[in-house]
Design a protein around this motif. Structure first.
Motif, PDB file in Angstrom:
ATOM      1  N   LEU A   1       5.504   1.831   6.163  1.00  0.00           N
ATOM      2  CA  LEU A   1       4.519   1.798   6.743  1.00  0.00           C
ATOM      3  C   LEU A   1       3.378   2.967   6.943  1.00  0.00           C
ATOM      4  O   LEU A   1       4.076   4.359   6.475  1.00  0.00           O
TER       5      LEU A   1
ATOM      6  N   ARG B   1       9.461  -4.115   3.214  1.00  0.00           N
ATOM      7  CA  ARG B   1       7.836  -4.936   3.396  1.00  0.00           C
ATOM      8  C   ARG B   1       7.239  -3.775   4.025  1.00  0.00           C
ATOM      9  O   ARG B   1       7.531  -2.947   4.443  1.00  0.00           O
ATOM     10  N   TRP B   2       5.705  -3.884   2.784  1.00  0.00           N
ATOM     11  CA  TRP B   2       5.004  -2.522   3.805  1.00  0.00           C
ATOM     12  C   TRP B   2       3.576  -2.682   4.625  1.00  0.00           C
ATOM     13  O   TRP B   2       3.507  -4.212   4.072  1.00  0.00           O
ATOM     14  N   HIS B   3       3.085  -2.287   5.321  1.00  0.00           N
ATOM     15  CA  HIS B   3       1.833  -2.480   5.984  1.00  0.00           C
ATOM     16  C   HIS B   3       1.169  -1.052   5.700  1.00  0.00           C
ATOM     17  O   HIS B   3       1.466  -0.257   5.695  1.00  0.00           O
ATOM     18  N   ASP B   4      -0.285  -1.953   5.677  1.00  0.00           N
ATOM     19  CA  ASP B   4      -1.492  -0.798   5.723  1.00  0.00           C
ATOM     20  C   ASP B   4      -2.289  -0.830   6.361  1.00  0.00           C
ATOM     21  O   ASP B   4      -3.197  -1.847   5.411  1.00  0.00           O
ATOM     22  N   PRO B   5      -3.199  -0.894   7.699  1.00  0.00           N
ATOM     23  CA  PRO B   5      -4.672  -1.297   8.229  1.00  0.00           C
ATOM     24  C   PRO B   5      -5.078  -0.648   7.089  1.00  0.00           C
ATOM     25  O   PRO B   5      -6.896  -1.191   7.491  1.00  0.00           O
TER      26      PRO B   5
ATOM     27  N   TYR C   1      -0.335   4.079  13.972  1.00  0.00           N
ATOM     28  CA  TYR C   1       1.076   4.387  13.999  1.00  0.00           C
ATOM     29  C   TYR C   1       1.915   5.323  14.577  1.00  0.00           C
ATOM     30  O   TYR C   1       2.681   5.192  15.658  1.00  0.00           O
TER      31      TYR C   1
ATOM     32  N   ARG D   1       3.171  -7.308   0.861  1.00  0.00           N
ATOM     33  CA  ARG D   1       2.616  -6.438   1.797  1.00  0.00           C
ATOM     34  C   ARG D   1       2.547  -7.629   3.208  1.00  0.00           C
ATOM     35  O   ARG D   1       2.413  -8.544   2.707  1.00  0.00           O
ATOM     36  N   VAL D   2       2.656  -6.813   4.194  1.00  0.00           N
ATOM     37  CA  VAL D   2       1.868  -7.745   5.475  1.00  0.00           C
ATOM     38  C   VAL D   2       0.636  -7.185   6.143  1.00  0.00           C
ATOM     39  O   VAL D   2       1.157  -5.538   6.149  1.00  0.00           O
ATOM     40  N   ALA D   3       0.882  -8.646   6.369  1.00  0.00           N
ATOM     41  CA  ALA D   3      -1.240  -8.360   6.961  1.00  0.00           C
ATOM     42  C   ALA D   3      -1.072  -7.300   8.487  1.00  0.00           C
ATOM     43  O   ALA D   3      -1.957  -6.525   8.634  1.00  0.00           O
ATOM     44  N   ASP D   4      -0.060  -8.089   9.557  1.00  0.00           N
ATOM     45  CA  ASP D   4       0.368  -7.616  11.034  1.00  0.00           C
ATOM     46  C   ASP D   4       1.758  -7.195  10.920  1.00  0.00           C
ATOM     47  O   ASP D   4       2.924  -7.261  10.270  1.00  0.00           O
ATOM     48  N   LEU D   5       1.399  -6.466  11.831  1.00  0.00           N
ATOM     49  CA  LEU D   5       2.751  -5.061  12.011  1.00  0.00           C
ATOM     50  C   LEU D   5       2.906  -5.967  13.494  1.00  0.00           C
ATOM     51  O   LEU D   5       1.993  -5.931  14.495  1.00  0.00           O
TER      52      LEU D   5
END
Ligand SMILES: NC(=O)c1ccc[n+]([C@@H]2O[C@H](COP(=O)([O-])OP(=O)(O)OC[C@H]3O[C@@H](n4cnc5c(N)ncnc54)[C@H](O)[C@@H]3O)[C@@H](O)[C@H]2O)c1
Length: 428
Positions: A326, A357-361, A398, A374-378
């Protein structure tokens, strides 16, 4: 607005990034007229469309400046012809670990196309002490026959912004100014005083260059100290973060720095290398600063070891494990992934066989990280299905998230979750 029209200047800003664009907008707000020049045509279109990617920028002021025509953005050097002040705000990166001034030289060549006697040229890009006099002045002379300090004014004035820091916006950060002559410095100090609250004039350009690099090297070395301590006390019963807070109760002689998964951004990991590499060229060595570099770069390896160790503690090999990272920006609440340790960490875990998998808004599209990771939604199911969640960059979203307790095992790289006392959360 400036009281006397004689103080209004026509200013060229070369490089419309984190440094140049906020400066351009601030100058327009103060009544100057600005021609913003950038070699990246896409960047120019984005600025006109208001897509700057800069969280702290006053976007209303940008729109006002563009609408009034006080700010014109261009990729044509000829559009700088009427300018009397030139601010060079282009990147000073490392290429293969070596300081690279090619963009500064290219920008200086652009300045040279329209420079006239009496004009002021300011280098704002961070660089090693001596650059303004030993590199920029000769280049200007070669291209224009104008002599810095005699025919044209030449100054170094470092940018000291801290993206994301709302307490200290641009106008409130004292501006350092050092000219190749005292008169050049005084002229530039008066100009900056029209839109910056405090200007501090130093005796020469090299003192201003060294001051900037000293500030960032100071941070780099102190971060290395706490990072090395973090590796020493990792997994022990001694709480380093509590010790840092305790030491910080001393009202003098101590400044708190906090460990993290690496030192990122365009400045802190890069600027000290401008000092160390230049020192090496003169046959000498800054041992403390070079050691700090090694320690800070090594933090991503420590994080990978820590992830491996935590998985091991629940009898799980890293190969085949599902890891969610995250926050991939280099610091919280900033949309900037330059030199972020998130990517070497993910690449190494991926090499070891982990499923990442990684996420950054906040980050826009970035061409980094394991392909397709990369994933768009958490959502809760993503965290609940992970074997380990690595909170790499604790964006505000977060830190207070109700989803985090869903994670079985969390590595909190910045200690951002400490006050929540969630189960199965571990520090560096
Ligand atoms: N980002 C920060 O927080 C920060 C803080 C203090 C100092 N600095 C220093 O300021 C300088 C600029 O950094 P930045 O973060 O604004 O970089 P940036 O990458 O955000 O922006 C630089 C811009 O310069 C443009 N450019 C490149 N070559 C050019 C040329 N020849 N002519 C005109 N434009 C050109 C690029 O297209 C880009 O839009 C660097 O030396 C950096 O170390 C940055």
């Amino acid at each position: 607005m400036l009281p006397g029209s004689d103080k209004r200047r026509k200013v060229a800003v070369l490089g419309l990034g984190y440094v140049g664009l906020p400066l351009a907008v601030a100058m327009c707000e103060a009544g100057h007229r600005v021609a913003g020049f950038d070699v990246d045509a896409g960047r120019l279109c984005d600025i006109v469309a208001g897509r700057t990617g800069l969280v702290d920028l006053d976007h209303d002021a940008l729109a006002r400046a563009l609408k009034r025509g006080d700010l014109v953005v261009t990729g044509e050097p000829g559009d700088l012809a009427a300018c009397e002040v030139y601010l060079v705000c282009v990147p000073t990166p490392l290429r293969d670990g070596v300081p690279n001034l090619s963009m500064v030289l290219a920008a200086v060549d652009t300045v040279a196309e329209t420079l006239a006697p009496g004009d002021l040229v300011v280098l704002e890009s961070t660089t090693w002490p001596g650059t303004t006099e030993e590199v920029v002045a000769p280049r200007l002379r070669e291209r224009t026959a104008l002599v810095a300090g005699t025919d044209v004014r030449l100054v170094f004035s470092p940018e000291r912004i801290d993206p994301g820091n709302r307490e200290y916006p641009l106008a409130r950060i004292p501006k350092l100014v050092g000219g190749v002559t005292r008169a050049d410095g005084e002229f530039a100090a008066e100009f900056y005083g029209t839109f910056i609250d405090t200007v501090h004039l130093v005796s020469g350009a090299a003192e201003a260059e060294l001051a900037k690099i000293l500030e960032n090297t100071f941070r780099h070395v102190n971060l290395a100290l706490v990072n090395e301590l973090a590796t020493m006390y990792s997994g022990t019963s001694i709480d380093l973060r509590e010790a840092i807070d305790a030491a910080a109760t001393k009202p003098f002689g101590f400044l708190p720095f906090h460990p993290g998964p690496g030192v990122g951004g365009h400045c802190i990991p890069v600027d000290p290398m401008y000092l160390t590499r230049q020192t090496r060229r003169s046959g000498r060595c800054l041992r403390l600063v070079e050691t700090a570099e090694l320690i800070n770069i090594g933090m991503s390896t420590h994080v990978v070891d820590r992830v491996t160790g935590l998985l091991n503690s629940v009898r799980m090999p890293v190969r085949g494990s599902r890891i969610v990272l995250l926050g991939a920006g280099y610091k919280p609440d900033v949309a900037d992934s330059r030199e972020s340790s998130a990517f070497p960490i993910m690449d190494r875990l991926h090499q070891l066989g982990a499923y990442i998998r990684w996420h950054d808004p906040l980050l826009g599209s970035v061409d980094k990280g394991p392909p397709g990771s990369r994933v768009a939604d958490l959502d809760r199911s993503l965290l609940a299905s992970a074997d380990l969640v690595l909170l790499h960059t604790p964006h505000a979203e977060y830190v207070g998230s109700e989803l985090l307790p869903a994670a079985r095992l969390t590595l909190d790289a910045h200690g951002a979750l400490r006050s929540r006392r969630l189960p199965n959360v571990h520090g560096l």
